[in-house]
Design an enzyme around this catalytic site. Structure first.
Site, short mmCIF file in Angstrom:
data_model
loop_
_atom_site.label_atom_id
_atom_site.label_comp_id
_atom_site.label_asym_id
_atom_site.label_seq_id
_atom_site.Cartn_x
_atom_site.Cartn_y
_atom_site.Cartn_z
N HIS A 142 0.87 -1.18 0.00
CA HIS A 142 0.00 0.00 0.00
C HIS A 142 0.91 1.24 0.00
O HIS A 142 2.04 1.18 0.49
CB HIS A 142 -0.82 -0.06 1.30
CG HIS A 142 -1.86 1.00 1.46
ND1 HIS A 142 -1.57 2.29 1.87
CD2 HIS A 142 -3.21 0.95 1.33
CE1 HIS A 142 -2.70 2.98 1.97
NE2 HIS A 142 -3.71 2.20 1.64
N ASP A 219 3.27 -4.47 7.78
CA ASP A 219 2.02 -3.71 7.73
C ASP A 219 0.88 -4.70 7.97
O ASP A 219 0.55 -5.52 7.11
CB ASP A 219 1.90 -3.05 6.34
CG ASP A 219 0.56 -2.36 6.12
OD1 ASP A 219 -0.34 -2.51 6.97
OD2 ASP A 219 0.42 -1.69 5.09
N GLN A 222 -4.41 -5.25 7.08
CA GLN A 222 -5.44 -6.15 6.54
C GLN A 222 -5.37 -7.54 7.18
O GLN A 222 -6.11 -8.43 6.77
CB GLN A 222 -5.28 -6.28 5.01
CG GLN A 222 -5.45 -4.99 4.25
CD GLN A 222 -6.89 -4.47 4.24
OE1 GLN A 222 -7.83 -5.17 4.66
NE2 GLN A 222 -7.07 -3.26 3.79
N LYS A 245 -10.29 -0.73 10.61
CA LYS A 245 -10.61 -1.90 9.79
C LYS A 245 -10.95 -3.11 10.66
O LYS A 245 -11.32 -4.16 10.15
CB LYS A 245 -9.42 -2.24 8.88
CG LYS A 245 -9.10 -1.13 7.88
CD LYS A 245 -7.97 -1.53 6.96
CE LYS A 245 -7.26 -0.38 6.31
NZ LYS A 245 -7.97 0.25 5.21
N CYS A 383 -4.86 2.69 -3.48
CA CYS A 383 -3.60 3.15 -2.87
C CYS A 383 -2.48 2.16 -3.14
O CYS A 383 -1.66 1.86 -2.25
CB CYS A 383 -3.73 3.38 -1.37
SG CYS A 383 -4.94 4.63 -0.95
N1 PMP Z 1 -1.77 -0.62 4.54
C1 PMP Z 1 -2.76 -1.35 4.01
C2 PMP Z 1 -2.47 -2.73 3.50
C3 PMP Z 1 -4.05 -0.83 3.97
O1 PMP Z 1 -5.05 -1.55 3.43
C4 PMP Z 1 -4.29 0.47 4.47
C5 PMP Z 1 -5.68 1.09 4.43
N2 PMP Z 1 -6.29 1.02 3.17
C6 PMP Z 1 -3.22 1.18 5.01
C7 PMP Z 1 -1.98 0.61 5.03
C8 PMP Z 1 -3.39 2.56 5.56
O2 PMP Z 1 -4.16 2.56 6.71
P1 PMP Z 1 -4.66 3.94 7.34
O3 PMP Z 1 -5.24 4.75 6.21
O4 PMP Z 1 -5.68 3.53 8.34
O5 PMP Z 1 -3.47 4.60 7.95
#
Ligand code: PMP
Length: 425
Positions: A142, A219, A222, A245, A383
């Site tokens: 991401h 990270d 998910q 999430k 993203c």
């Molecule tokens: N990493 C991953 C794999 C994600 O899916 C997301 C959220 N879409 C993020 C990072 C970023 O998370 P946040 O916007 O809550 O900081």
């Protein structure tokens, strides 16, 4: 890595099937008030949980009760409300720590994964990396696990290298092994891909990285909402996650770090709450984790996240994972019947995140028309521009499921998809 067995530790579906039956999922769904609403006159089908998850009443009530009965700032006031708020906030830290099997004092509470990874980038990596050093990323990250490292690389002269994927969307573990050279100082890898659903064997990867003296950042955005995660057992150096999430409020999340890293890292942001003494000629910083928690935190949010992890704990994360695998199997089966629909990502043991494209239909058009049928999915690049470039598509649709979804919703989704395609034909 020590052998293929340790790199593919996905539990078999047979083991999961037992756990899926252990819970009354209809009753669980009823815990989520929003799921009962209609959208455009149709019952809502919420298939966008990888974007943000819905909240059970227990979480909404915990936030409501805090503001109605206990609201005060934390760690400052001596009055009764102040101590109630502080106890509730620190209690939430302890519950989140227990849920992830780490020590509360090694958990920095922050606004989410994006903040958590930036904290590692600025506070750990910037002072340590220099020209010739390599930051290793994967193709499926991401942007939150790419852009901070690009900023670090620009400032330090370190170089970014990328581990590519196999055709099914799994990480190319041979390439990863080859790229773990002596120049690599840091490896940043997602636990679960938000586009492909690929579950990376992070414990094996981190073990190997550690053997080679490479610091690891995982990270977990998910992963934590969908499967049991024991951060201590993964053996990484840093693990970042987001609360919204995993049934918690937005603006909550955490960074877990090895004690020795936290002890050696300078503060990222300065201000109140992160000091023990401030003089005009210098400041004594608080011990971790408070050293990294400047300013008034999202108190109500973390109390909500504490309620969320209690809720998930009571469900049992093995049950959650089994339920979602069962839904995914049904979903895949239904989608296979849809002409011209191509699923992107088929790694073994993948999570219930299904990205797809449909011949001749733009992803945004499809998502917009599905919305009119009450179906919420995400469309776009998620993203993850570098991953979409690799997939060779400009946008995908993404349906992401959670344990509160139902088999009926899967059928409603496929019916809505058929209707939309007839409209477009
Ligand atoms: N990493 C991953 C794999 C994600 O899916 C997301 C959220 N879409 C993020 C990072 C970023 O998370 P946040 O916007 O809550 O900081």
């Amino acid at each position: 890595m020590n052998g293929p067995g340790q790199l593919h530790p996905h539990p078999g579906p047979a083991a999961q099937a037992l756990a899926a039956d252990a819970v009354d999922w209809a009753a669980v769904r009823a815990d989520f008030p929003l799921l009962a609403r209609e959208v455009h006159g149709k019952p809502l089908v919420y298939f966008d949980s990888a974007n943000t998850g819905q909240k059970p009443a227990a979480v909404i009530d915990a936030v409501d009760a805090f503001y109605r009965h206990h609201n005060a700032n934390v760690s400052r006031a001596v009055h009764q409300l102040g101590s109630e708020a502080t106890e509730a906030y620190e209690g939430a830290r302890r519950r989140i720590a227990r849920f992830t099997n780490v020590r509360p004092d090694d958990l920095v509470l922050c606004s989410g994964t994006t903040f958590a990874i930036n904290l590692v980038a600025y506070s750990w990596a910037l002072p340590r990396l220099g020209p010739g050093d390599v930051i290793l990323l994967t193709r499926m990250e991401h942007h939150a696990n790419i852009v901070p490292w690009q900023l670090v690389a620009q400032r330090t002269g370190a170089r970014i290298e990328v581990v590519e994927l196999l055709p099914d969307g799994s990480l190319d573990l041979d390439m990863l092994r080859d790229k773990m050279t002596g120049a690599v100082k840091l490896l940043a890898v997602t636990h679960v891909s938000n586009v492909l659903g690929t579950v990376n064997p992070v414990a094996g990867i981190c073990r190997e990285a550690r053997r080679r003296g490479i610091t690891t950042v995982v990270d977990g955005s998910q992963a934590l909402p969908h499967r049991p995660v024991d951060i201590a057992a993964i053996g990484c150096d840093f693990y970042a996650f987001t609360g919204h999430k995993m049934c918690g409020p937005t603006g909550t999340g955490a960074l877990w770090a090895r004690r020795e890293h936290l002890a050696a890292m300078p503060p990222f942001l300065g201000g109140g709450e992160m000091i023990t003494e401030v003089r005009l000629d210098g400041t004594v910083f608080a011990d971790p984790p408070r050293r990294f928690e400047a300013g008034t935190p999202n108190i109500a949010g973390f109390i909500g996240l504490g309620a969320a992890v209690d809720y998930l704990d009571a469900l049992g994360m093995a049950n959650v994972e089994a339920r979602e695998q069962e839904l995914l199997a049904h979903f895949n089966e239904e989608l296979r019947k849809v002409d011209g629909l191509r699923i992107l990502g088929a790694a073994p043991g993948k999570a219930a995140v299904v990205s797809f494209v449909v011949d001749g239909v733009h992803a945004h058009d499809l998502a917009t028309l599905l919305d009119l049928q009450g179906v919420a999915i995400r469309s776009g690049q998620h993203c993850a521009h570098p991953l979409l470039q690799w997939l060779g598509v400009t946008a995908t649709c993404r349906a992401s499921l959670a344990f509160y979804n139902t088999h009926d919703e899967i059928e409603a989704f496929v019916a809505a998809l058929g209707k939309v395609r007839r409209l477009l034909a």
